[in-house]
Scaffold this active site. Structure first.
Site, PDB file in Angstrom:
ATOM      1  N   TYR A  81       4.043   5.290  11.452  1.00 33.00           N
ATOM      2  CA  TYR A  81       4.321   3.888  11.772  1.00 33.00           C
ATOM      3  C   TYR A  81       5.164   3.138  10.737  1.00 33.00           C
ATOM      4  O   TYR A  81       5.373   1.949  10.860  1.00 33.00           O
ATOM      5  CB  TYR A  81       3.014   3.115  12.031  1.00 33.00           C
ATOM      6  CG  TYR A  81       1.999   3.197  10.896  1.00 33.00           C
ATOM      7  CD1 TYR A  81       2.084   2.336   9.805  1.00 33.00           C
ATOM      8  CD2 TYR A  81       0.969   4.129  10.917  1.00 33.00           C
ATOM      9  CE1 TYR A  81       1.163   2.405   8.774  1.00 33.00           C
ATOM     10  CE2 TYR A  81       0.037   4.203   9.896  1.00 33.00           C
ATOM     11  CZ  TYR A  81       0.135   3.340   8.826  1.00 33.00           C
ATOM     12  OH  TYR A  81      -0.765   3.411   7.808  1.00 33.00           O
ATOM     13  N   HIS A  84      -3.567   4.431   4.601  1.00 37.26           N
ATOM     14  CA  HIS A  84      -4.683   3.467   4.662  1.00 37.26           C
ATOM     15  C   HIS A  84      -5.942   4.087   4.063  1.00 37.26           C
ATOM     16  O   HIS A  84      -6.582   3.521   3.183  1.00 37.26           O
ATOM     17  CB  HIS A  84      -4.920   3.047   6.117  1.00 37.26           C
ATOM     18  CG  HIS A  84      -6.192   2.285   6.301  1.00 37.26           C
ATOM     19  ND1 HIS A  84      -6.359   1.008   5.823  1.00 37.26           N
ATOM     20  CD2 HIS A  84      -7.366   2.635   6.874  1.00 37.26           C
ATOM     21  CE1 HIS A  84      -7.596   0.598   6.115  1.00 37.26           C
ATOM     22  NE2 HIS A  84      -8.209   1.560   6.742  1.00 37.26           N
ATOM     23  N   ARG A  95       0.864  -1.175   0.000  1.00 37.96           N
ATOM     24  CA  ARG A  95       0.000   0.000   0.000  1.00 37.96           C
ATOM     25  C   ARG A  95       0.904   1.229   0.000  1.00 37.96           C
ATOM     26  O   ARG A  95       1.464   1.595   1.023  1.00 37.96           O
ATOM     27  CB  ARG A  95      -0.871  -0.045   1.269  1.00 37.96           C
ATOM     28  CG  ARG A  95      -2.077   0.880   1.249  1.00 37.96           C
ATOM     29  CD  ARG A  95      -2.602   1.061   2.661  1.00 37.96           C
ATOM     30  NE  ARG A  95      -1.696   1.910   3.402  1.00 37.96           N
ATOM     31  CZ  ARG A  95      -1.485   1.834   4.724  1.00 37.96           C
ATOM     32  NH1 ARG A  95      -2.089   0.939   5.466  1.00 37.96           N
ATOM     33  NH2 ARG A  95      -0.628   2.663   5.313  1.00 37.96           N
TER      34      ARG A  95
HETATM   35  C1  LIG Z   1     -15.014  -5.886  11.563  1.00 38.10           C
HETATM   36  C2  LIG Z   1     -14.187  -4.643  11.460  1.00 38.10           C
HETATM   37  N1  LIG Z   1     -13.235  -4.407  12.381  1.00 38.10           N
HETATM   38  C3  LIG Z   1     -12.463  -3.297  12.280  1.00 38.10           C
HETATM   39  C4  LIG Z   1     -12.673  -2.392  11.265  1.00 38.10           C
HETATM   40  C5  LIG Z   1     -11.796  -1.145  11.155  1.00 38.10           C
HETATM   41  N2  LIG Z   1     -10.868  -1.311  10.007  1.00 38.10           N
HETATM   42  C6  LIG Z   1     -11.103  -0.713   8.837  1.00 38.10           C
HETATM   43  S1  LIG Z   1      -9.930  -1.059   7.706  1.00 38.10           S
HETATM   44  C7  LIG Z   1      -9.076  -2.030   8.790  1.00 38.10           C
HETATM   45  C8  LIG Z   1      -7.792  -2.699   8.390  1.00 38.10           C
HETATM   46  C9  LIG Z   1      -7.974  -3.709   7.312  1.00 38.10           C
HETATM   47  O1  LIG Z   1      -6.728  -4.151   6.848  1.00 38.10           O
HETATM   48  P1  LIG Z   1      -6.576  -5.158   5.655  1.00 38.10           P
HETATM   49  O2  LIG Z   1      -7.543  -6.276   5.797  1.00 38.10           O
HETATM   50  O3  LIG Z   1      -5.153  -5.515   5.541  1.00 38.10           O
HETATM   51  O4  LIG Z   1      -7.061  -4.326   4.375  1.00 38.10           O
HETATM   52  P2  LIG Z   1      -6.409  -3.001   3.730  1.00 38.10           P
HETATM   53  O5  LIG Z   1      -7.135  -1.831   4.336  1.00 38.10           O
HETATM   54  O6  LIG Z   1      -4.958  -2.999   4.036  1.00 38.10           O
HETATM   55  O7  LIG Z   1      -6.693  -3.077   2.266  1.00 38.10           O
HETATM   56  C10 LIG Z   1      -9.723  -2.055  10.013  1.00 38.10           C
HETATM   57  C11 LIG Z   1      -9.230  -2.788  11.207  1.00 38.10           C
HETATM   58  C12 LIG Z   1     -13.700  -2.669  10.347  1.00 38.10           C
HETATM   59  N3  LIG Z   1     -13.945  -1.859   9.298  1.00 38.10           N
HETATM   60  N4  LIG Z   1     -14.428  -3.803  10.434  1.00 38.10           N
END
Ligand SMILES: Cc1ncc(C[n+]2csc(CCOP(=O)(O)OP(=O)(O)O)c2C)c(N)n1
Ligand SMILES: [Mg+2]
Length: 391
Positions: free
Chosen positions: A298, A289, A285
């Site tokens: 970080y 985020h 990425r």
């Molecule tokens: C069930 C749930 N827990 C927490 C969140 C908050 N949250 C949003 S994005 C994220 C990280 C996701 O990371 P990843 O699966 O690696 O996907 P990326 O954003 O890196 O594409 C989190 C914890 C959420 N949206 N849904």
């Protein structure tokens, strides 16, 4: 890429310019285009599958065009958020090859279940790129018809869409729409962080034991917001599949050709009735985020720079140039198209009308519900309580 079905076989295809089998430097990684733009004729997956592509020059140029357009539209969306025109944006910067490669590998009848970051797959499905901007502007709820485009709504709840995809794929299988070359397959997108979610692990179990036609496509972009990969797993993610009873493969997610080859193979196996598989697209990425995040808190700059050297678009451009598949005039024309389309996108976003607040009750149920009618009436009364309200 032009409409139709970009092939992996057939007449008139350009032979791979160089054969450097197994030259990736990483035995775990399926790669067909190195970071320097060198073509590798074929690569072997962990189960012995040979991956290769055999595109025409026009198809190679089409993939490049997709990558550039998708990046430019994404950059425009980020800029719009910075100017207060969108509430939030989740950029795909750096992940274009994983998304365009897998998105173009889908056949027309295949169904995709995205997260909130799959703007490149959405583009490949032929959906107007303004659709997710309406969602992030807060003026509609996505706007596209998942059945028409075979692309489900964006899902913010991490990992939830893998269960939706599993249920959908079970239905496809039970309806007898698998088992032939023109059968249907399903793909579920999710991130590295999502692999720690219960939903995803439950989806793995169900997909496996019901032999569903489902490809789990994990974009390992190394972070779940600020949490690095080592907080999610002690084994390479693709190896998790083994414990659930289906194959897993790690592909270079910054290589559009390998991403295409691996996804096409997995989807075709699924449609033939051979069950699910997991693809780990190893990528990065490059941006934040979301626009609410500050990644400098970080991760260190040298890490980002190291991944910049593996840029998915730069390597495709180097390949097209070296092999004389494209020239400066072509690259300039693609840049101009990207510029024009992004200007057009911006104009259309700024012209999007604000909806009447009460319309949020529309489309909750296809035929309405008495409970919703009560809520709508209460809300209307509440809005009317504001002085000078036209509602
Ligand atoms: C069930 C749930 N827990 C927490 C969140 C908050 N949250 C949003 S994005 C994220 C990280 C996701 O990371 P990843 O699966 O690696 O996907 P990326 O954003 O890196 O594409 C989190 C914890 C959420 N949206 N849904
Ligand atoms: Mg991630």
């Amino acid at each position: 890429m032009a409409k139709g079905d970009p092939g992996v076989t057939g007449r008139g295809r350009r032979a791979a310019p160089r054969s450097r089998k197994g030259a990736t430097g990483d035995p775990q990684l399926v790669q067909l285009l190195t970071a320097d733009g060198e073509r590798i004729e074929s690569a072997t997956g962990p189960d012995g599958t040979e991956y290769r592509v055999d595109f025409t020059d026009e198809e190679y140029r089409g993939l490049y065009r997709d990558l550039v357009l998708v990046r430019k539209l994404d950059a425009e969306a980020t800029a719009l958020q910075r100017q207060g025109e969108l509430g939030l944006w989740a950029s795909l910067l750096g992940q274009e090859a994983a998304q365009v490669g897998s998105g173009r590998a889908l056949r027309t009848q295949d169904m995709a279940f995205p997260t909130y970051r799959e703007h490149g797959v959405l583009y490949c499905r032929g959906i107007d790129p303004i659709m997710p901007l309406g969602l992030f502007r807060g003026v509609d709820q996505g706007g596209w018809d998942p059945n028409e485009f075979k692309f489900n709504m964006y899902t913010i709840v991490i990992g939830a869409q893998t269960l939706h995809a599993t249920g959908y794929a079970m239905g496809v299988h039970m309806d007898g729409r698998t088992g032939t070359e023109d059968g249907e397959a399903v793909i579920a997108y999710f991130g590295d962080g999502a692999t720690s979610q219960g939903d995803v692990n439950e989806a793995f179990v169900w997909a496996s034991v019901f032999n569903t036609p489902l490809v789990f496509f994990c974009q390992n972009n190394q972070y779940a917001i600020s949490e690095p990969l080592e907080r999610q797993t002690r084994v390479p993610l693709y190896q998790r599949a083994g414990g659930f009873g289906f194959p897993g493969v790690r592909v270079d997610g910054n290589d559009v050709l390998a991403s295409y080859a691996v996804t096409r193979h997995a989807l075709d196996n699924a449609r033939l009735g051979q069950g699910p598989s997991l693809i780990e697209a190893y990528t990065y990425r490059m941006g934040a985020h979301t626009t609410s995040d500050d990644p400098t808190r970080y991760r260190i700059a040298s890490e980002v720079e190291a991944w910049q050297a593996k840029d998915p678009i730069a390597r495709m451009k180097a390949f097209l140039t070296k092999q004389k598949i494209a020239d400066d005039a072509f690259f300039a024309e693609v840049d101009e198209q990207a510029r024009t389309e992004s200007v057009h996108l911006r104009e259309r976003v700024l012209a999007m009308p604000d909806p009447e607040p009460v319309t949020m009750f529309d489309n909750v149920y296809p035929t309405g519900s008495p409970e919703l009618d009560v809520q709508r009436a209460q809300f209307t009364k509440y809005m009317e309580s504001f002085e000078g309200s036209a509602h």
